[in-house]
Motif scaffolding. Structure first.
Motif, PDB file in Angstrom:
ATOM      1  N   VAL A  31     -38.460   6.679  -4.057  1.00 13.06           N
ATOM      2  CA  VAL A  31     -37.755   6.140  -5.221  1.00 13.06           C
ATOM      3  C   VAL A  31     -38.435   6.699  -6.462  1.00 13.06           C
ATOM      4  O   VAL A  31     -39.634   6.512  -6.654  1.00 13.06           O
ATOM      5  CB  VAL A  31     -37.779   4.595  -5.223  1.00 13.06           C
ATOM      6  CG1 VAL A  31     -37.068   4.058  -6.458  1.00 13.06           C
ATOM      7  CG2 VAL A  31     -37.139   4.050  -3.950  1.00 13.06           C
ATOM      8  N   ASP A  32     -37.689   7.407  -7.277  1.00 16.47           N
ATOM      9  CA  ASP A  32     -38.224   8.075  -8.468  1.00 16.47           C
ATOM     10  C   ASP A  32     -37.810   7.324  -9.726  1.00 16.47           C
ATOM     11  O   ASP A  32     -36.648   6.947  -9.875  1.00 16.47           O
ATOM     12  CB  ASP A  32     -37.696   9.515  -8.554  1.00 16.47           C
ATOM     13  CG  ASP A  32     -38.079  10.341  -7.342  1.00 16.47           C
ATOM     14  OD1 ASP A  32     -39.232  10.230  -6.882  1.00 16.47           O
ATOM     15  OD2 ASP A  32     -37.217  11.104  -6.862  1.00 16.47           O
ATOM     16  N   PRO A  37     -39.254  -1.797  -4.771  1.00 14.57           N
ATOM     17  CA  PRO A  37     -38.614  -3.100  -4.574  1.00 14.57           C
ATOM     18  C   PRO A  37     -37.485  -3.358  -5.585  1.00 14.57           C
ATOM     19  O   PRO A  37     -36.471  -3.971  -5.257  1.00 14.57           O
ATOM     20  CB  PRO A  37     -39.749  -4.101  -4.767  1.00 14.57           C
ATOM     21  CG  PRO A  37     -40.984  -3.344  -4.397  1.00 14.57           C
ATOM     22  CD  PRO A  37     -40.705  -1.935  -4.880  1.00 14.57           C
ATOM     23  N   GLU A  38     -37.643  -2.847  -6.801  1.00 19.50           N
ATOM     24  CA  GLU A  38     -36.580  -2.974  -7.807  1.00 19.50           C
ATOM     25  C   GLU A  38     -35.344  -2.203  -7.361  1.00 19.50           C
ATOM     26  O   GLU A  38     -34.214  -2.686  -7.472  1.00 19.50           O
ATOM     27  CB  GLU A  38     -37.074  -2.445  -9.153  1.00 19.50           C
ATOM     28  CG  GLU A  38     -36.045  -2.472 -10.253  1.00 19.50           C
ATOM     29  CD  GLU A  38     -36.527  -1.744 -11.510  1.00 19.50           C
ATOM     30  OE1 GLU A  38     -35.666  -1.193 -12.212  1.00 19.50           O
ATOM     31  OE2 GLU A  38     -37.740  -1.717 -11.773  1.00 19.50           O
ATOM     32  N   GLY A  39     -35.554  -0.989  -6.853  1.00 20.33           N
ATOM     33  CA  GLY A  39     -34.433  -0.194  -6.342  1.00 20.33           C
ATOM     34  C   GLY A  39     -33.753  -0.866  -5.171  1.00 20.33           C
ATOM     35  O   GLY A  39     -32.520  -0.907  -5.090  1.00 20.33           O
ATOM     36  N   LYS A  40     -34.561  -1.417  -4.267  1.00 25.36           N
ATOM     37  CA  LYS A  40     -34.023  -2.150  -3.120  1.00 25.36           C
ATOM     38  C   LYS A  40     -33.191  -3.331  -3.603  1.00 25.36           C
ATOM     39  O   LYS A  40     -32.096  -3.580  -3.113  1.00 25.36           O
ATOM     40  CB  LYS A  40     -35.146  -2.639  -2.230  1.00 25.36           C
ATOM     41  CG  LYS A  40     -34.674  -3.478  -1.074  1.00 25.36           C
ATOM     42  CD  LYS A  40     -35.855  -4.120  -0.360  1.00 25.36           C
ATOM     43  CE  LYS A  40     -35.384  -4.874   0.845  1.00 25.36           C
ATOM     44  NZ  LYS A  40     -35.263  -6.272   0.687  1.00 25.36           N
ATOM     45  N   ILE A  43     -29.811  -2.260  -5.035  1.00 26.88           N
ATOM     46  CA  ILE A  43     -28.873  -1.903  -3.963  1.00 26.88           C
ATOM     47  C   ILE A  43     -28.400  -3.170  -3.250  1.00 26.88           C
ATOM     48  O   ILE A  43     -27.219  -3.297  -2.912  1.00 26.88           O
ATOM     49  CB  ILE A  43     -29.523  -0.898  -2.988  1.00 26.88           C
ATOM     50  CG1 ILE A  43     -29.780   0.433  -3.701  1.00 26.88           C
ATOM     51  CG2 ILE A  43     -28.642  -0.674  -1.763  1.00 26.88           C
ATOM     52  CD1 ILE A  43     -30.639   1.401  -2.917  1.00 26.88           C
ATOM     53  N   ALA A  44     -29.318  -4.131  -3.049  1.00 30.79           N
ATOM     54  CA  ALA A  44     -28.960  -5.390  -2.379  1.00 30.79           C
ATOM     55  C   ALA A  44     -27.922  -6.168  -3.170  1.00 30.79           C
ATOM     56  O   ALA A  44     -27.058  -6.825  -2.583  1.00 30.79           O
ATOM     57  CB  ALA A  44     -30.213  -6.235  -2.153  1.00 30.79           C
ATOM     58  N   LYS A  45     -27.993  -6.100  -4.498  1.00 32.04           N
ATOM     59  CA  LYS A  45     -27.003  -6.791  -5.327  1.00 32.04           C
ATOM     60  C   LYS A  45     -25.595  -6.260  -5.069  1.00 32.04           C
ATOM     61  O   LYS A  45     -24.608  -6.924  -5.355  1.00 32.04           O
ATOM     62  CB  LYS A  45     -27.350  -6.660  -6.803  1.00 32.04           C
ATOM     63  CG  LYS A  45     -28.510  -7.534  -7.219  1.00 32.04           C
ATOM     64  CD  LYS A  45     -28.810  -7.383  -8.689  1.00 32.04           C
ATOM     65  CE  LYS A  45     -30.014  -8.228  -9.055  1.00 32.04           C
ATOM     66  NZ  LYS A  45     -30.386  -8.078 -10.456  1.00 32.04           N
ATOM     67  N   GLU A  46     -25.522  -5.039  -4.554  1.00 34.80           N
ATOM     68  CA  GLU A  46     -24.224  -4.441  -4.221  1.00 34.80           C
ATOM     69  C   GLU A  46     -23.834  -4.725  -2.768  1.00 34.80           C
ATOM     70  O   GLU A  46     -22.862  -4.185  -2.265  1.00 34.80           O
ATOM     71  CB  GLU A  46     -24.252  -2.933  -4.471  1.00 34.80           C
ATOM     72  CG  GLU A  46     -24.485  -2.553  -5.916  1.00 34.80           C
ATOM     73  CD  GLU A  46     -23.410  -3.094  -6.849  1.00 34.80           C
ATOM     74  OE1 GLU A  46     -22.224  -3.090  -6.468  1.00 34.80           O
ATOM     75  OE2 GLU A  46     -23.764  -3.536  -7.962  1.00 34.80           O
ATOM     76  N   LYS A  82     -23.766   2.610  -9.360  1.00 35.44           N
ATOM     77  CA  LYS A  82     -23.902   1.444 -10.233  1.00 35.44           C
ATOM     78  C   LYS A  82     -25.344   1.111 -10.591  1.00 35.44           C
ATOM     79  O   LYS A  82     -25.568   0.263 -11.455  1.00 35.44           O
ATOM     80  CB  LYS A  82     -23.256   0.226  -9.568  1.00 35.44           C
ATOM     81  CG  LYS A  82     -21.782   0.378  -9.329  1.00 35.44           C
ATOM     82  CD  LYS A  82     -21.238  -0.825  -8.596  1.00 35.44           C
ATOM     83  CE  LYS A  82     -19.774  -0.639  -8.278  1.00 35.44           C
ATOM     84  NZ  LYS A  82     -19.248  -1.786  -7.504  1.00 35.44           N
ATOM     85  N   ILE A  83     -26.284   1.756  -9.920  1.00 39.42           N
ATOM     86  CA  ILE A  83     -27.685   1.396 -10.212  1.00 39.42           C
ATOM     87  C   ILE A  83     -28.359   2.432 -11.082  1.00 39.42           C
ATOM     88  O   ILE A  83     -27.910   3.514 -11.262  1.00 39.42           O
ATOM     89  CB  ILE A  83     -28.513   1.158  -8.935  1.00 39.42           C
ATOM     90  CG1 ILE A  83     -28.644   2.426  -8.087  1.00 39.42           C
ATOM     91  CG2 ILE A  83     -27.902   0.030  -8.124  1.00 39.42           C
ATOM     92  CD1 ILE A  83     -29.678   2.320  -7.015  1.00 39.42           C
TER      93      ILE A  83
END
Length: 83
Positions: A31-32, A37-40, A43-46, A82-83
Motif C-alpha cells: 500500500v503506497d 489498515p486505512e486502505g483495508k 476497501i471494507a467500506k465498499e 472510490k478510495i
C-alpha cells in the motif's frame, strides 16, 4: 489463472497499490501513500474484505487480495476507484 491475471491488472491500475506477481490464489500488494489498515478500511467500506499485515516486517504495509470470480473482481475495481 485468467482470473488471477485479471485481478493483477486491476490492482496494478490502482495508484495506491503495488501488486507483486503471484502464482497463488491471492495477490500481495504494497500500500503506497497511505497506511495499510486505512486502505483495508476504505476497501471494507465498499463491502470488500482484504487482509492487511503488520508482521513480519518484510510484508508490513501490505494487503492480501484473494482471487475470486470475474464479477467479484469487477466489484473490487469499482471500489478501488472510490478510495
Amino acid at each position: 489463472m485468467r482470473n488471477r491475471d485479471n485481478l493483477l491488472n486491476v490492482l496494478a491500475e490502482c495508484p495506491c497499490l503495488s501488486p507483486y506477481p503471484s502464482a497463488a490464489n491471492f495477490i500481495l500488494c504494497r500500500v503506497d501513500g497511505r497506511d495499510a489498515p486505512e486502505g483495508k478500511g476504505a476497501i471494507a467500506k465498499e463491502g470488500i474484505c482484504v487482509r492487511h499485515y503488520t508482521k513480519p516486517a518484510s510484508i508490513s504495509g501490505c494487503v492480501r487480495v484473494s482471487v475470486g470470480r470475474p464479477d467479484q473482481t469487477a466489484l473490487l475495481k469499482e471500489a478501488l476507484t472510490k478510495i
